[in-house]
Enzyme design. Structure first.
Site, mmCIF file in Angstrom:
data_model
loop_
_atom_site.group_PDB
_atom_site.id
_atom_site.type_symbol
_atom_site.label_atom_id
_atom_site.label_comp_id
_atom_site.label_asym_id
_atom_site.label_seq_id
_atom_site.Cartn_x
_atom_site.Cartn_y
_atom_site.Cartn_z
ATOM 1 N N TYR A 64 0.843 -1.199 0.000
ATOM 2 C CA TYR A 64 0.000 0.000 0.000
ATOM 3 C C TYR A 64 0.873 1.241 0.000
ATOM 4 O O TYR A 64 1.884 1.274 0.694
ATOM 5 C CB TYR A 64 -0.888 0.016 1.248
ATOM 6 C CG TYR A 64 -1.882 -1.107 1.321
ATOM 7 C CD1 TYR A 64 -1.480 -2.397 1.645
ATOM 8 C CD2 TYR A 64 -3.224 -0.890 1.074
ATOM 9 C CE1 TYR A 64 -2.383 -3.434 1.708
ATOM 10 C CE2 TYR A 64 -4.145 -1.921 1.152
ATOM 11 C CZ TYR A 64 -3.715 -3.181 1.464
ATOM 12 O OH TYR A 64 -4.617 -4.204 1.529
ATOM 13 N N HIS A 119 -5.951 1.897 -1.427
ATOM 14 C CA HIS A 119 -5.971 0.552 -1.982
ATOM 15 C C HIS A 119 -4.535 0.123 -2.202
ATOM 16 O O HIS A 119 -3.643 0.957 -2.351
ATOM 17 C CB HIS A 119 -6.693 0.546 -3.330
ATOM 18 C CG HIS A 119 -8.179 0.649 -3.207
ATOM 19 N ND1 HIS A 119 -8.936 -0.314 -2.601
ATOM 20 C CD2 HIS A 119 -9.042 1.595 -3.609
ATOM 21 C CE1 HIS A 119 -10.205 0.041 -2.632
ATOM 22 N NE2 HIS A 119 -10.300 1.207 -3.233
ATOM 23 N N LYS A 178 -3.841 -3.932 -9.829
ATOM 24 C CA LYS A 178 -2.542 -3.731 -9.188
ATOM 25 C C LYS A 178 -1.470 -4.122 -10.174
ATOM 26 O O LYS A 178 -1.751 -4.705 -11.204
ATOM 27 C CB LYS A 178 -2.433 -4.630 -7.949
ATOM 28 C CG LYS A 178 -3.291 -4.130 -6.829
ATOM 29 C CD LYS A 178 -3.532 -5.157 -5.811
ATOM 30 C CE LYS A 178 -4.676 -4.778 -4.907
ATOM 31 N NZ LYS A 178 -5.694 -3.940 -5.504
#
Lengths: 306, 159
Positions: free
Chosen positions: A231, A239, A270
Protein backbone atom coordinates in the site's frame (compact mmCIF):
# COMPACT_ATOMS: atom_id res chain seq x y z
CA UNK A 1 9.50 8.50 9.23
CA UNK A 2 9.23 12.06 10.43
CA UNK A 3 11.39 14.15 12.72
CA UNK A 4 9.08 14.22 15.71
CA UNK A 5 8.98 10.52 16.40
CA UNK A 6 8.66 10.04 20.14
CA UNK A 7 11.29 7.96 21.87
CA UNK A 8 9.98 4.51 22.54
CA UNK A 9 11.19 0.96 22.85
CA UNK A 10 8.64 -1.52 21.65
CA UNK A 11 8.56 -4.77 23.54
CA UNK A 12 8.17 -7.66 21.15
CA UNK A 13 7.37 -10.89 22.94
CA UNK A 14 8.64 -14.01 21.34
CA UNK A 15 6.35 -16.83 22.30
CA UNK A 16 6.58 -20.20 20.59
CA UNK A 17 8.45 -18.67 17.67
CA UNK A 18 5.87 -15.94 17.09
CA UNK A 19 6.49 -12.25 17.54
CA UNK A 20 3.69 -10.59 19.47
CA UNK A 21 2.97 -7.11 20.78
CA UNK A 22 0.59 -6.79 23.71
CA UNK A 23 0.69 -3.07 24.34
CA UNK A 24 -1.84 -1.02 22.39
CA UNK A 25 0.42 2.05 22.64
CA UNK A 26 3.18 0.12 20.92
CA UNK A 27 0.81 -1.06 18.21
CA UNK A 28 -0.31 2.50 17.50
CA UNK A 29 3.27 3.71 17.60
CA UNK A 30 4.69 1.27 15.07
CA UNK A 31 1.76 1.82 12.75
CA UNK A 32 1.96 5.57 12.89
CA UNK A 33 5.70 6.08 12.87
CA UNK A 34 7.16 2.97 11.31
CA UNK A 35 4.58 1.91 8.77
CA UNK A 36 3.97 -1.50 10.27
CA UNK A 37 0.39 -2.72 10.52
CA UNK A 38 1.08 -6.34 11.39
CA UNK A 39 -1.88 -8.58 12.08
CA UNK A 40 -4.33 -8.50 14.96
CA UNK A 41 -4.69 -12.03 16.23
CA UNK A 42 -6.46 -11.92 19.58
CA UNK A 43 -9.93 -13.33 20.11
CA UNK A 44 -12.24 -12.71 23.01
CA UNK A 45 -11.93 -15.40 25.67
CA UNK A 46 -15.65 -16.06 25.40
CA UNK A 47 -15.40 -16.61 21.67
CA UNK A 48 -12.28 -18.51 20.71
CA UNK A 49 -13.56 -19.36 17.23
CA UNK A 50 -13.86 -15.69 16.34
CA UNK A 51 -12.19 -14.85 13.04
CA UNK A 52 -13.31 -11.28 12.51
CA UNK A 53 -12.72 -8.06 14.45
CA UNK A 54 -9.71 -9.51 16.18
CA UNK A 55 -7.86 -7.62 18.87
CA UNK A 56 -4.60 -7.69 20.77
CA UNK A 57 -2.06 -9.16 20.62
CA UNK A 58 -0.66 -8.10 17.29
CA UNK A 59 1.52 -10.62 15.54
CA UNK A 60 4.54 -9.43 13.58
CA UNK A 61 6.22 -11.19 10.71
CA UNK A 62 9.78 -12.03 11.49
CA UNK A 63 10.93 -9.39 8.97
CA UNK A 64 8.83 -6.76 10.73
CA UNK A 65 10.28 -7.74 14.08
CA UNK A 66 13.77 -7.68 12.61
CA UNK A 67 13.20 -4.24 11.13
CA UNK A 68 12.12 -2.82 14.49
CA UNK A 69 15.13 -4.34 16.20
CA UNK A 70 17.49 -3.11 13.48
CA UNK A 71 16.09 0.41 13.76
CA UNK A 72 16.61 0.27 17.50
CA UNK A 73 12.98 1.04 18.30
CA UNK A 74 12.09 -2.43 19.50
CA UNK A 75 13.58 -5.33 21.35
CA UNK A 76 12.71 -8.95 21.47
CA UNK A 77 11.96 -10.53 24.80
CA UNK A 78 11.97 -14.28 24.91
CA UNK A 79 9.02 -14.53 27.26
CA UNK A 80 9.61 -18.01 28.60
CA UNK A 81 13.07 -17.36 30.01
CA UNK A 82 12.34 -13.70 30.65
CA UNK A 83 9.39 -14.34 32.93
CA UNK A 84 11.12 -17.07 34.85
CA UNK A 85 14.31 -15.15 35.43
CA UNK A 86 12.62 -11.92 36.41
CA UNK A 87 10.00 -13.47 38.65
CA UNK A 88 12.72 -15.24 40.57
CA UNK A 89 14.57 -12.01 41.34
CA UNK A 90 11.44 -10.16 42.45
CA UNK A 91 11.82 -8.57 45.88
CA UNK A 92 9.33 -7.46 48.53
CA UNK A 93 8.99 -3.90 47.33
CA UNK A 94 8.14 -4.96 43.83
CA UNK A 95 5.61 -7.42 45.18
CA UNK A 96 3.96 -4.72 47.26
CA UNK A 97 3.86 -2.30 44.36
CA UNK A 98 2.29 -4.94 42.17
CA UNK A 99 -0.42 -5.75 44.71
CA UNK A 100 -1.12 -2.05 45.04
CA UNK A 101 -1.45 -1.83 41.28
CA UNK A 102 -3.92 -4.72 41.21
CA UNK A 103 -6.01 -3.09 43.93
CA UNK A 104 -6.11 0.14 41.99
CA UNK A 105 -7.25 -1.74 38.91
CA UNK A 106 -10.00 -3.41 40.90
CA UNK A 107 -11.19 -0.09 42.17
CA UNK A 108 -11.16 1.30 38.66
CA UNK A 109 -13.14 -1.68 37.45
CA UNK A 110 -15.69 -1.23 40.19
CA UNK A 111 -16.08 2.42 39.36
CA UNK A 112 -16.66 1.52 35.74
CA UNK A 113 -19.27 -1.08 36.71
CA UNK A 114 -21.08 1.36 38.91
CA UNK A 115 -21.16 4.03 36.27
CA UNK A 116 -22.50 1.49 33.81
CA UNK A 117 -25.12 0.34 36.29
CA UNK A 118 -26.23 3.87 37.01
CA UNK A 119 -26.59 4.50 33.32
CA UNK A 120 -28.76 1.42 32.85
CA UNK A 121 -30.89 2.32 35.82
CA UNK A 122 -31.43 5.79 34.53
CA UNK A 123 -32.41 4.39 31.15
CA UNK A 124 -34.92 1.99 32.65
CA UNK A 125 -36.40 4.62 34.85
CA UNK A 126 -36.87 6.90 31.89
CA UNK A 127 -38.54 4.04 30.03
CA UNK A 128 -40.81 3.32 32.96
CA UNK A 129 -41.93 6.88 33.10
CA UNK A 130 -42.55 6.95 29.38
CA UNK A 131 -44.50 3.69 29.18
CA UNK A 132 -47.90 3.45 30.78
CA UNK A 133 -47.33 -0.14 31.88
CA UNK A 134 -43.80 -0.63 33.06
CA UNK A 135 -42.35 -3.97 32.16
CA UNK A 136 -38.60 -3.70 32.23
CA UNK A 137 -36.69 -6.87 31.63
CA UNK A 138 -33.42 -8.08 32.93
CA UNK A 139 -30.59 -7.01 30.72
CA UNK A 140 -29.70 -9.74 28.32
CA UNK A 141 -26.97 -7.88 26.51
CA UNK A 142 -24.00 -10.24 26.79
CA UNK A 143 -21.67 -7.42 27.66
CA UNK A 144 -23.76 -6.20 30.52
CA UNK A 145 -24.44 -9.73 31.64
CA UNK A 146 -20.79 -10.51 31.79
CA UNK A 147 -20.14 -7.25 33.56
CA UNK A 148 -22.58 -8.28 36.26
CA UNK A 149 -21.18 -11.78 36.38
CA UNK A 150 -17.71 -10.46 36.87
CA UNK A 151 -18.75 -8.24 39.69
CA UNK A 152 -18.78 -11.41 41.79
CA UNK A 153 -20.66 -11.30 45.06
CA UNK A 154 -23.13 -8.70 43.92
CA UNK A 155 -24.68 -11.24 41.55
CA UNK A 156 -26.02 -13.14 44.54
CA UNK A 157 -26.75 -10.09 46.54
CA UNK A 158 -30.42 -10.25 47.60
CA UNK A 159 -30.74 -6.55 46.99
CA UNK A 160 -30.33 -7.20 43.31
CA UNK A 161 -33.89 -7.87 42.26
CA UNK A 162 -34.88 -8.76 38.72
CA UNK A 163 -36.44 -5.37 38.45
CA UNK A 164 -33.57 -2.94 38.21
CA UNK A 165 -35.81 0.04 38.62
CA UNK A 166 -36.54 -1.02 42.14
CA UNK A 167 -32.98 -1.98 42.82
CA UNK A 168 -31.16 -0.10 45.48
CA UNK A 169 -27.41 0.29 45.53
CA UNK A 170 -25.88 -3.02 46.51
CA UNK A 171 -24.45 -3.08 49.97
CA UNK A 172 -20.75 -2.41 50.30
CA UNK A 173 -19.14 -5.17 48.26
CA UNK A 174 -15.54 -6.06 47.64
CA UNK A 175 -14.13 -4.61 44.47
CA UNK A 176 -14.51 -7.10 41.64
CA UNK A 177 -11.65 -9.46 41.13
CA UNK A 178 -9.81 -9.04 37.88
CA UNK A 179 -7.53 -11.09 35.72
CA UNK A 180 -4.70 -8.91 34.48
CA UNK A 181 -4.42 -9.09 30.71
CA UNK A 182 -0.69 -8.48 30.63
CA UNK A 183 2.16 -9.05 32.98
CA UNK A 184 3.64 -5.67 32.18
CA UNK A 185 3.26 -4.37 35.73
CA UNK A 186 4.40 -7.60 37.27
CA UNK A 187 7.65 -7.39 35.35
CA UNK A 188 8.68 -3.78 35.13
CA UNK A 189 10.54 -3.04 31.94
CA UNK A 190 14.27 -2.80 32.44
CA UNK A 191 15.73 0.55 31.53
CA UNK A 192 18.01 -0.87 28.90
CA UNK A 193 16.52 -4.11 27.65
CA UNK A 194 18.69 -6.47 25.67
CA UNK A 195 17.18 -7.91 22.55
CA UNK A 196 17.53 -11.49 21.58
CA UNK A 197 18.13 -12.05 17.90
CA UNK A 198 15.40 -12.60 15.36
CA UNK A 199 15.54 -15.96 13.64
CA UNK A 200 16.93 -15.28 10.20
CA UNK A 201 14.11 -17.24 8.62
CA UNK A 202 12.81 -14.63 6.25
CA UNK A 203 14.52 -14.33 2.89
CA UNK A 204 12.18 -11.52 1.91
CA UNK A 205 13.58 -9.14 4.53
CA UNK A 206 15.57 -7.01 2.03
CA UNK A 207 12.51 -6.43 -0.13
CA UNK A 208 10.39 -5.73 2.92
CA UNK A 209 12.91 -3.24 4.24
CA UNK A 210 13.15 -1.58 0.84
CA UNK A 211 9.38 -1.07 0.67
CA UNK A 212 9.07 0.06 4.27
CA UNK A 213 11.87 2.59 3.93
CA UNK A 214 9.98 4.19 1.06
CA UNK A 215 6.85 4.66 3.13
CA UNK A 216 4.99 1.67 1.80
CA UNK A 217 2.82 -0.38 4.10
CA UNK A 218 2.54 -4.10 3.59
CA UNK A 219 -0.01 -6.65 4.64
CA UNK A 220 0.11 -10.40 4.07
CA UNK A 221 -0.46 -10.94 0.39
CA UNK A 222 -2.54 -14.08 0.24
CA UNK A 223 -5.72 -12.32 -0.79
CA UNK A 224 -4.07 -11.05 -3.96
CA UNK A 225 -1.82 -14.02 -4.52
CA UNK A 226 1.62 -12.79 -3.49
CA UNK A 227 3.96 -12.51 -0.52
CA UNK A 228 2.76 -9.02 0.32
CA UNK A 229 0.09 -6.56 -0.63
CA UNK A 230 1.83 -3.22 -0.89
CA UNK A 231 0.00 0.00 0.00
CA UNK A 232 1.27 3.50 -0.74
CA UNK A 233 0.16 4.59 2.74
CA UNK A 234 -1.92 3.31 5.59
CA UNK A 235 -4.27 0.57 4.31
CA UNK A 236 -7.13 2.40 6.01
CA UNK A 237 -6.71 5.13 3.43
CA UNK A 238 -5.41 3.49 0.27
CA UNK A 239 -5.97 0.55 -1.98
CA UNK A 240 -2.97 -1.65 -2.55
CA UNK A 241 -0.81 -0.66 -5.51
CA UNK A 242 1.18 -3.81 -5.88
CA UNK A 243 1.25 -7.45 -5.03
CA UNK A 244 4.82 -8.29 -4.26
CA UNK A 245 7.01 -11.35 -4.32
CA UNK A 246 10.58 -11.68 -3.22
CA UNK A 247 13.10 -13.81 -5.08
CA UNK A 248 16.74 -14.61 -4.81
CA UNK A 249 19.10 -12.54 -6.94
CA UNK A 250 19.94 -15.49 -9.16
CA UNK A 251 16.73 -17.40 -8.65
CA UNK A 252 15.28 -18.30 -12.00
CA UNK A 253 11.64 -17.35 -12.39
CA UNK A 254 9.62 -19.26 -14.96
CA UNK A 255 8.13 -16.91 -17.56
CA UNK A 256 4.70 -18.37 -16.89
CA UNK A 257 4.91 -17.21 -13.26
CA UNK A 258 5.58 -13.66 -14.39
CA UNK A 259 2.79 -13.72 -16.94
CA UNK A 260 0.40 -15.30 -14.46
CA UNK A 261 1.19 -12.84 -11.69
CA UNK A 262 1.07 -9.92 -14.09
CA UNK A 263 -2.31 -11.04 -15.28
CA UNK A 264 -3.56 -11.60 -11.76
CA UNK A 265 -2.28 -8.24 -10.60
CA UNK A 266 -3.91 -6.42 -13.50
CA UNK A 267 -7.19 -8.21 -12.80
CA UNK A 268 -7.26 -6.66 -9.33
CA UNK A 269 -6.02 -3.27 -10.58
CA UNK A 270 -2.54 -3.73 -9.19
CA UNK A 271 0.83 -4.30 -10.64
CA UNK A 272 2.92 -7.31 -9.83
CA UNK A 273 6.11 -6.25 -8.12
CA UNK A 274 9.06 -8.53 -7.66
CA UNK A 275 12.38 -7.76 -6.17
CA UNK A 276 15.65 -9.21 -5.07
CA UNK A 277 18.68 -8.12 -3.16
CA UNK A 278 21.92 -7.88 -5.05
CA UNK A 279 24.50 -9.70 -2.99
CA UNK A 280 26.93 -7.09 -1.73
CA UNK A 281 30.69 -7.18 -1.88
CA UNK A 282 31.55 -9.50 0.92
CA UNK A 283 33.25 -7.67 3.73
CA UNK A 284 34.38 -10.39 6.08
CA UNK A 285 31.38 -12.49 5.12
CA UNK A 286 29.15 -10.79 7.68
CA UNK A 287 27.20 -8.64 5.27
CA UNK A 288 25.85 -11.57 3.36
CA UNK A 289 24.59 -13.41 6.38
CA UNK A 290 22.71 -10.46 7.81
CA UNK A 291 20.83 -9.36 4.71
CA UNK A 292 19.18 -6.03 4.13
CA UNK A 293 22.38 -4.13 3.35
CA UNK A 294 22.80 -4.68 -0.36
CA UNK A 295 21.10 -2.91 -3.20
CA UNK A 296 17.55 -4.06 -3.83
CA UNK A 297 16.21 -4.03 -7.36
CA UNK A 298 12.50 -4.16 -7.97
CA UNK A 299 10.50 -4.54 -11.15
CA UNK A 300 6.81 -4.03 -11.80
CA UNK A 301 4.79 -6.02 -14.28
CA UNK A 302 1.44 -5.05 -15.75
CA UNK A 303 -0.58 -6.24 -18.67
CA UNK A 304 0.23 -4.14 -21.73
CA UNK A 305 -3.31 -4.09 -23.05
CA UNK A 306 -2.49 -5.62 -26.42
CA UNK B 1 20.88 -20.70 -22.44
CA UNK B 2 19.47 -20.89 -25.91
CA UNK B 3 21.13 -21.14 -29.28
CA UNK B 4 21.43 -18.03 -31.43
CA UNK B 5 19.22 -19.71 -34.04
CA UNK B 6 16.50 -20.07 -31.51
CA UNK B 7 16.77 -16.40 -30.56
CA UNK B 8 16.63 -15.30 -34.17
CA UNK B 9 13.52 -17.35 -34.78
CA UNK B 10 11.96 -15.99 -31.63
CA UNK B 11 12.70 -12.41 -32.60
CA UNK B 12 11.18 -13.04 -35.98
CA UNK B 13 7.96 -14.37 -34.52
CA UNK B 14 7.61 -11.35 -32.27
CA UNK B 15 8.61 -8.95 -35.01
CA UNK B 16 6.03 -10.35 -37.40
CA UNK B 17 3.41 -10.39 -34.69
CA UNK B 18 4.02 -6.74 -33.90
CA UNK B 19 4.02 -5.71 -37.51
CA UNK B 20 1.12 -7.72 -38.85
CA UNK B 21 -1.14 -8.35 -35.91
CA UNK B 22 -0.64 -5.17 -33.91
CA UNK B 23 0.11 -2.78 -36.78
CA UNK B 24 3.40 -1.52 -35.39
CA UNK B 25 5.65 0.47 -37.69
CA UNK B 26 9.40 1.11 -37.86
CA UNK B 27 10.00 -2.21 -36.12
CA UNK B 28 13.71 -2.94 -35.87
CA UNK B 29 16.02 -5.17 -33.93
CA UNK B 30 18.69 -3.63 -31.78
CA UNK B 31 21.95 -5.34 -31.02
CA UNK B 32 24.42 -4.29 -28.41
CA UNK B 33 27.39 -6.21 -27.03
CA UNK B 34 26.19 -6.09 -23.40
CA UNK B 35 22.70 -7.29 -24.21
CA UNK B 36 21.95 -10.99 -23.70
CA UNK B 37 20.00 -11.02 -26.94
CA UNK B 38 18.84 -8.52 -29.55
CA UNK B 39 15.96 -6.32 -28.47
CA UNK B 40 13.20 -5.07 -30.74
CA UNK B 41 11.89 -1.54 -30.84
CA UNK B 42 9.12 0.02 -32.82
CA UNK B 43 6.23 2.42 -32.96
CA UNK B 44 2.79 1.18 -31.93
CA UNK B 45 -0.26 2.56 -33.75
CA UNK B 46 -1.50 4.27 -30.60
CA UNK B 47 -0.06 5.25 -27.24
CA UNK B 48 0.63 2.08 -25.28
CA UNK B 49 1.62 3.37 -21.90
CA UNK B 50 0.77 6.53 -19.99
CA UNK B 51 2.20 6.87 -16.51
CA UNK B 52 -0.54 7.89 -14.04
CA UNK B 53 1.41 11.01 -13.07
CA UNK B 54 1.84 11.92 -16.72
CA UNK B 55 -1.90 11.66 -17.10
CA UNK B 56 -2.30 14.16 -14.29
CA UNK B 57 0.12 16.55 -16.01
CA UNK B 58 -1.66 16.13 -19.34
CA UNK B 59 -5.05 16.86 -17.81
CA UNK B 60 -3.65 19.98 -16.15
CA UNK B 61 -2.15 21.15 -19.43
CA UNK B 62 -5.39 20.44 -21.26
CA UNK B 63 -7.28 22.54 -18.76
CA UNK B 64 -4.89 25.41 -19.29
CA UNK B 65 -5.08 25.24 -23.04
CA UNK B 66 -8.78 24.56 -23.18
CA UNK B 67 -8.33 21.91 -25.85
CA UNK B 68 -7.37 18.25 -25.73
CA UNK B 69 -3.76 17.20 -26.24
CA UNK B 70 -3.15 14.65 -28.96
CA UNK B 71 -1.39 11.61 -27.49
CA UNK B 72 1.18 10.59 -30.07
CA UNK B 73 2.44 7.03 -29.79
CA UNK B 74 5.91 6.48 -28.38
CA UNK B 75 8.61 4.13 -29.57
CA UNK B 76 8.86 1.18 -27.20
CA UNK B 77 11.36 -1.53 -26.33
CA UNK B 78 10.33 -5.16 -26.78
CA UNK B 79 12.07 -8.21 -25.33
CA UNK B 80 11.26 -11.46 -27.13
CA UNK B 81 11.01 -14.41 -24.77
CA UNK B 82 9.86 -17.98 -24.95
CA UNK B 83 7.44 -19.31 -22.37
CA UNK B 84 9.84 -22.09 -21.40
CA UNK B 85 12.54 -19.62 -20.37
CA UNK B 86 13.46 -18.68 -16.85
CA UNK B 87 14.91 -15.31 -15.98
CA UNK B 88 16.41 -14.25 -12.70
CA UNK B 89 16.18 -10.78 -11.17
CA UNK B 90 19.90 -10.44 -11.89
CA UNK B 91 19.28 -10.87 -15.61
CA UNK B 92 16.48 -8.32 -15.68
CA UNK B 93 18.66 -5.88 -13.75
CA UNK B 94 21.51 -6.33 -16.23
CA UNK B 95 19.13 -5.79 -19.12
CA UNK B 96 17.75 -2.57 -17.68
CA UNK B 97 21.24 -1.33 -16.90
CA UNK B 98 22.24 -1.89 -20.52
CA UNK B 99 19.49 0.15 -22.16
CA UNK B 100 18.42 3.77 -22.33
CA UNK B 101 14.86 4.64 -21.37
CA UNK B 102 14.14 5.93 -24.86
CA UNK B 103 14.96 3.60 -27.76
CA UNK B 104 17.55 4.85 -30.28
CA UNK B 105 16.70 7.13 -33.16
CA UNK B 106 13.80 8.95 -31.57
CA UNK B 107 15.44 10.62 -28.62
CA UNK B 108 16.86 13.59 -30.54
CA UNK B 109 13.67 14.23 -32.42
CA UNK B 110 11.49 14.25 -29.30
CA UNK B 111 13.92 16.50 -27.48
CA UNK B 112 13.22 19.30 -29.91
CA UNK B 113 9.69 19.66 -28.58
CA UNK B 114 10.83 20.31 -25.05
CA UNK B 115 10.10 24.01 -24.96
CA UNK B 116 7.44 26.31 -23.57
CA UNK B 117 6.16 26.55 -20.04
CA UNK B 118 3.21 24.21 -20.44
CA UNK B 119 5.49 21.40 -21.44
CA UNK B 120 5.64 19.61 -18.09
CA UNK B 121 3.73 16.71 -19.54
CA UNK B 122 6.20 16.50 -22.41
CA UNK B 123 8.99 15.63 -20.02
CA UNK B 124 7.41 12.21 -19.65
CA UNK B 125 8.42 11.47 -23.21
CA UNK B 126 12.03 12.40 -22.57
CA UNK B 127 13.98 12.87 -19.36
CA UNK B 128 11.19 11.78 -17.03
CA UNK B 129 10.44 8.59 -18.90
CA UNK B 130 11.20 5.52 -16.79
CA UNK B 131 12.79 2.42 -18.21
CA UNK B 132 10.18 0.01 -19.43
CA UNK B 133 10.25 -2.98 -21.71
CA UNK B 134 7.45 -4.91 -23.30
CA UNK B 135 7.87 -8.59 -22.47
CA UNK B 136 6.72 -10.49 -25.53
CA UNK B 137 6.25 -14.04 -24.38
CA UNK B 138 5.84 -16.56 -27.17
CA UNK B 139 4.29 -19.97 -26.84
CA UNK B 140 4.73 -22.74 -29.39
CA UNK B 141 1.26 -22.20 -30.85
CA UNK B 142 2.52 -18.70 -31.80
CA UNK B 143 0.48 -16.98 -29.11
CA UNK B 144 2.31 -13.85 -28.05
CA UNK B 145 1.38 -12.09 -24.82
CA UNK B 146 2.61 -8.62 -24.00
CA UNK B 147 3.35 -7.44 -20.50
CA UNK B 148 5.09 -4.30 -19.33
CA UNK B 149 8.04 -4.65 -17.05
CA UNK B 150 9.14 -1.43 -15.36
CA UNK B 151 12.45 -0.79 -13.70
CA UNK B 152 11.78 0.21 -10.10
CA UNK B 153 8.63 0.99 -8.16
CA UNK B 154 6.05 2.21 -10.65
CA UNK B 155 2.47 2.62 -9.58
CA UNK B 156 -0.20 0.83 -11.57
CA UNK B 157 -2.16 2.67 -14.21
CA UNK B 158 -5.51 1.93 -12.66
CA UNK B 159 -6.18 1.61 -8.98
Amino acid sequence: MDATVPERRVRISRIAGRYLIFDIEDVVYIRRHHGICAVLTGTMPQNPTQNLFLGLPVELHSEEAKLLVDKGVGYIADELTDHLSRLSIMDGNLRKAYLQHIKQQRRNAQQAFEEEKAKIQAKHQAKRKAAAKPNPTVTTNPEEASAIAESGPSLFDPSMSPNPAKETRPKETLPPSITPTTSAHLLPIPSNPVSTAVDPSSSSYPLYKYLNSRGYYTTPGLRFGGDYSVYPGDPFRYHAHHMANSYGWDEEIPMLDLVMSGRLGTAVKKSFLFGAEKPGKEVGGAAKEEGGHGEVRVFCIEWAGM
Amino acid sequence: MASPDHITALSKVVLNNLEYQHDWTQVKTHEQPNLPRPLIYGLPPKRLYVHPDEQVDVIKAEKERGKPIQQEPEVEWVLPLHLSEKWSPAQFAALFDAIEAVPPGVAREEALHLDGTDARWRLWRGPKRGKRILLATVQDDSTVTYYWIHDGLVKPRQN
